[in-house]
Design an enzyme around this catalytic site. Structure first.
Site, PDB file in Angstrom:
ATOM      1  N   GLU A  42      -2.845 -24.266  -5.940  1.00 47.44           N
ATOM      2  CA  GLU A  42      -3.843 -24.316  -7.023  1.00 47.44           C
ATOM      3  C   GLU A  42      -3.226 -24.932  -8.282  1.00 47.44           C
ATOM      4  OE1 GLU A  42      -6.812 -23.676  -8.073  1.00 47.44           O
ATOM      5  OE2 GLU A  42      -7.862 -22.455  -6.586  1.00 47.44           O
ATOM      6  N   ARG A  65      -6.814  -9.946 -10.694  1.00 44.51           N
ATOM      7  CA  ARG A  65      -5.704 -10.811 -11.093  1.00 44.51           C
ATOM      8  C   ARG A  65      -6.266 -12.006 -11.826  1.00 44.51           C
ATOM      9  NH1 ARG A  65      -6.059 -15.503  -8.244  1.00 44.51           N
ATOM     10  NH2 ARG A  65      -6.580 -15.463  -6.030  1.00 44.51           N
ATOM     11  N   ASP A 114     -14.485 -24.865  -6.902  1.00 48.06           N
ATOM     12  CA  ASP A 114     -13.231 -24.190  -7.251  1.00 48.06           C
ATOM     13  C   ASP A 114     -12.673 -24.815  -8.528  1.00 48.06           C
ATOM     14  OD1 ASP A 114     -10.748 -22.940  -7.236  1.00 48.06           O
ATOM     15  OD2 ASP A 114     -10.551 -22.964  -5.070  1.00 48.06           O
TER      16      ASP A 114
HETATM   17 ZN    ZN Z   1      -9.343 -21.913  -8.053  1.00 52.05          ZN
END
Ligand code: ZN
Length: 294
Positions: A21, A104, A202
């Site tokens: 990521e 988180r 995302d």
């Molecule tokens: Zn992400």
């Protein structure tokens, strides 16, 4: 308008990340920084020599930014922390939700004033458990809004009037009015709807033409959207779990894309180079990443 498709991608780091990521190109050191959230690792990749340094931070790390004074600011499980890239030491700067072990920090990015924005999510992905936060250069944390499911992509348009935001489980991209001086946001509204069949939105980045590039988890692609919200392009990648993207390279014309291997059974994961970092040259220039001001 026609939709451009790019199929020509190469894997520049076959790292096999569990959950790669947060790609970020730093022009000063000419490195691509990214994270493996689940392994709690910060990576610094030289995509020319394919040398890669890995810094463990000891807990899940969702996003990073370089700091003006050197080192890296990290959005981690327990809040915001600092990684000293010379010593490898990690220290917490400001706690966020330390009393809630079920959440988180996840995706994050700096705005042009060097404020670091990052949001949270629940490990079990329960809806509404997350929030969006901002770490200012004085290390004070503000809660921007809560009720978020999986806080993800952030981007700001060229004239700094609009912030774009993704809460993944809402399957869309929101736009907010943005005040660059104060960092205040308002008037959150839906900008683009994503068909769940295309994947889950995302991470994202914006290019010099104010088009958004959105990674689609489960969709094996990155979508490029025009400022009017129409689909303008598609980058196709071998792995299905495409997580985020950022422009880099000397002239900011290389699109780096991170991916995940979690949930991908062998031998598919190996064949797709799932968890690797990929590069595409779509003929478009990105905008530089901003360093955290504190
Ligand atoms: Zn992400």
């Amino acid at each position: 308008m026609s939709v451009t498709t790019w199929n020509d991608v190469e894997c520049v780091s076959d790292a096999g990340a569990v959950l790669g990521e947060g790609p970020l190109w730093d022009a000063d050191d000419a490195l691509l920084w990214w994270v493996d959230i689940e392994r709690g690792e910060v990576h610094a990749l030289d995509p020319r020599g394919v040398r890669e340094q890995v810094y463990p931070v000891g807990q899940p790390v969702g996003a990073i930014a370089r700091r003006v004074g050197g080192g890296v600011v990290c959005a981690v499980r327990d809040g915001f922390g600092a990684l000293d890239t010379a010593s490898g030491d990690f220290t917490l700067l400001a706690g966020v939700g330390e009393d809630d072990p079920g959440t988180r920090m996840n995706d994050g990015k700096c705005d042009r004033h060097g404020r670091f924005w990052a949001g949270t999510m629940a490990f079990d992905m329960r809806r509404g458990a997350g929030a969006l936060y901002r770490l200012d250069p004085d290390h004070r944390v503000r809660t921007i809004f809560d009720g978020v499911s999986i806080s993800n992509g952030l981007a700001w348009n060229a004239d700094d009037t609009t912030m774009y935001y993704i809460d993944t489980l809402t399957y869309g991209i929101d736009a907010l009015d943005y005040d660059p001086e104060t960092g205040d946001v308002s008037n959150r509204r839906r900008f683009i709807e994503i068909d769940p069949q295309d994947g889950a939105p995302d991470g994202m980045t914006i290019d010099a033409e104010d088009h958004l590039w959105v990674a689609l988890f489960g969709g094996a692609c990155v979508h490029r959207y025009a400022p009017d919200g129409s689909l303008a392009g598609i980058v196709r990648l071998p792995p299905r779990q495409v997580t985020s993207c950022a422009f880099g390279g000397e002239d900011l014309t290389e699109l780096f894309v991170t991916t995940a291997s979690n949930g991908v059974p062998e031998p598919d994961a190996r064949a797709q180079q799932a968890g690797g970092v990929f590069r595409c040259r779509p003929g478009v220039r990105g905008v530089p990443a901003i360093r955290f001001g504190g």
